[in-house]
Motif scaffolding. Structure first.
Motif, PDB file in Angstrom:
ATOM      1  N   PRO A  90       3.695   2.958  -3.792  1.00  0.00           N
ATOM      2  CA  PRO A  90       3.571   4.131  -4.685  1.00  0.00           C
ATOM      3  C   PRO A  90       4.211   5.395  -4.104  1.00  0.00           C
ATOM      4  O   PRO A  90       4.748   6.218  -4.850  1.00  0.00           O
ATOM      5  N   VAL A  91       4.171   5.541  -2.793  1.00  0.00           N
ATOM      6  CA  VAL A  91       4.783   6.713  -2.163  1.00  0.00           C
ATOM      7  C   VAL A  91       6.292   6.697  -2.394  1.00  0.00           C
ATOM      8  O   VAL A  91       6.895   7.728  -2.722  1.00  0.00           O
ATOM      9  N   PHE A  92       6.915   5.540  -2.244  1.00  0.00           N
ATOM     10  CA  PHE A  92       8.356   5.413  -2.466  1.00  0.00           C
ATOM     11  C   PHE A  92       8.696   5.595  -3.947  1.00  0.00           C
ATOM     12  O   PHE A  92       9.690   6.244  -4.286  1.00  0.00           O
ATOM     13  N   GLU A  93       7.871   5.046  -4.823  1.00  0.00           N
ATOM     14  CA  GLU A  93       8.118   5.188  -6.258  1.00  0.00           C
ATOM     15  C   GLU A  93       8.024   6.647  -6.681  1.00  0.00           C
ATOM     16  O   GLU A  93       8.842   7.122  -7.486  1.00  0.00           O
ATOM     17  N   ASN A  94       7.053   7.370  -6.156  1.00  0.00           N
ATOM     18  CA  ASN A  94       6.893   8.779  -6.508  1.00  0.00           C
ATOM     19  C   ASN A  94       8.073   9.625  -6.031  1.00  0.00           C
ATOM     20  O   ASN A  94       8.344  10.697  -6.579  1.00  0.00           O
ATOM     21  N   ALA A  95       8.766   9.131  -5.010  1.00  0.00           N
ATOM     22  CA  ALA A  95       9.939   9.842  -4.492  1.00  0.00           C
ATOM     23  C   ALA A  95      11.238   9.364  -5.138  1.00  0.00           C
ATOM     24  O   ALA A  95      12.325   9.779  -4.728  1.00  0.00           O
ATOM     25  N   ARG A 116       7.706   5.465   5.548  1.00  0.00           N
ATOM     26  CA  ARG A 116       7.871   6.822   5.030  1.00  0.00           C
ATOM     27  C   ARG A 116       9.191   6.920   4.292  1.00  0.00           C
ATOM     28  O   ARG A 116      10.178   6.286   4.668  1.00  0.00           O
ATOM     29  N   VAL A 117       9.221   7.757   3.265  1.00  0.00           N
ATOM     30  CA  VAL A 117      10.435   7.889   2.444  1.00  0.00           C
ATOM     31  C   VAL A 117      11.598   8.436   3.270  1.00  0.00           C
ATOM     32  O   VAL A 117      12.759   8.196   2.961  1.00  0.00           O
ATOM     33  N   ARG A 145       0.809  -1.225   0.000  1.00  0.00           N
ATOM     34  CA  ARG A 145       0.000   0.000   0.000  1.00  0.00           C
ATOM     35  C   ARG A 145       0.840   1.272   0.000  1.00  0.00           C
ATOM     36  O   ARG A 145       0.348   2.337  -0.405  1.00  0.00           O
ATOM     37  N   VAL A 146       2.088   1.198   0.466  1.00  0.00           N
ATOM     38  CA  VAL A 146       2.904   2.418   0.494  1.00  0.00           C
ATOM     39  C   VAL A 146       3.973   2.442  -0.592  1.00  0.00           C
ATOM     40  O   VAL A 146       4.697   3.434  -0.715  1.00  0.00           O
TER      41      VAL A 146
END
Length: 276
Positions: free
Chosen positions: A231-236, A266-267, A228-229
């Motif tokens: 995408p957050v890492f990929e976007n960063a 978290r990134v 679920r998280v």
């Protein structure tokens, strides 16, 4: 009537901007007075790290531990944005007492809701200081920067203070755990810890992606990322596959599921050190 521009000492670029604005205003002082005041106020606010919304003030009556204060009115304050370094360090409490005990302080944060123990989480500023108590503890090497701060400027200020530290935690050669020494990492179970090493492989098992730092998946250290998280890492720019064969530093609370683990939520928990 001449216009006097006060140098606030908060940076060359800011001062130059105020001077240029003052020169433009010299012919129309009344119309520009408000604009100059806003510029000066913005400069002062920008000079302080983690100066989020103000949530009260008080005098420090006692230091409960390395991350907790009690005010004279009875409020318990938990220092936001920092963690203890591995196992508890007695010097952390002493450092906090030296900085804040008996001092007037102001409290800043995203909200003032108490935690389940009734403590208010806040950034604490000793009267007259533009730098938070947290920043000072990080510079002294008596804490580690946490990863749960949403405000990017605040998070950057804490990270910078930690990088500048050469004392305390950072005077110990074992402050950063070696990912190739899972036994040493396991000794820090339940504690916030920094681990450094090379990601040898990236594997997915169900909804969890594993960044494996060793060949033995049931014994060696790994960092895990929930589906679920991702995408957050990929976007960063920190997608799991992009981290394979990279040397990275991760931080978080050590758990054990076979080998030692840190869950990445978290990134800010990941720092790419460069090289392959």
């Amino acid at each position: 009537m001449p216009l006097i521009v006060e140098h606030t000492g908060t940076g060359g670029a800011e001062s130059s901007g105020m001077i240029r604005a003052a020169l433009r205003c010299s012919a129309a002082l009344p119309a520009c007075a408000v604009s100059l005041f806003v510029l000066a106020a913005a400069g002062r606010a920008g000079a302080a790290d983690c100066a989020l919304e103000r949530h009260g003030e008080g005098r420090v009556a006692a230091v409960a531990d390395a991350r907790s204060l009690r005010l004279e009115d009875g409020r318990e304050i938990r220092l936001a944005g920092i963690e203890g370094g591995g196992t508890d360090r007695p010097s952390g409490r002493a450092a906090l007492a030296a900085i804040a005990a008996g001092r007037e302080v102001t409290l800043h944060g995203e909200d003032d809701s108490p935690d389940r123990y009734g403590r208010q989480s806040a950034f604490v500023f000793v009267a007259g200081s533009q730098h938070s108590v947290q920043n000072e503890l990080l510079r002294r090497g008596e804490a580690l920067a946490s990863v749960d701060i949403a405000d990017k400027n605040c998070a950057a200020a804490l990270a910078a203070a930690e990088r500048d530290a050469k004392l305390g935690i950072w005077a110990d050669t074992t402050a950063i755990k070696n990912a190739e020494s899972p036994g040493d990492i396991l000794s820090a179970i339940g504690h916030f810890t920094v681990v450094e090493g090379r990601v040898l492989s990236v594997r997915q098992a169900g909804a969890i992606t594993y960044l494996n730092f060793g060949r033995n998946w049931t014994r060696d250290f790994a960092a895990t990322i929930s589906r679920r998280v991702i995408p957050v890492f990929e976007n960063a720019g920190l997608g799991p596959k992009l981290l394979e064969n990279r040397r990275i530093r991760v931080r978080g609370v050590i758990s054990s599921r076979g080998g030692p683990r840190i869950e990445l939520l978290r990134v800010g928990q990941v720092e790419v050190l460069g090289g392959t």
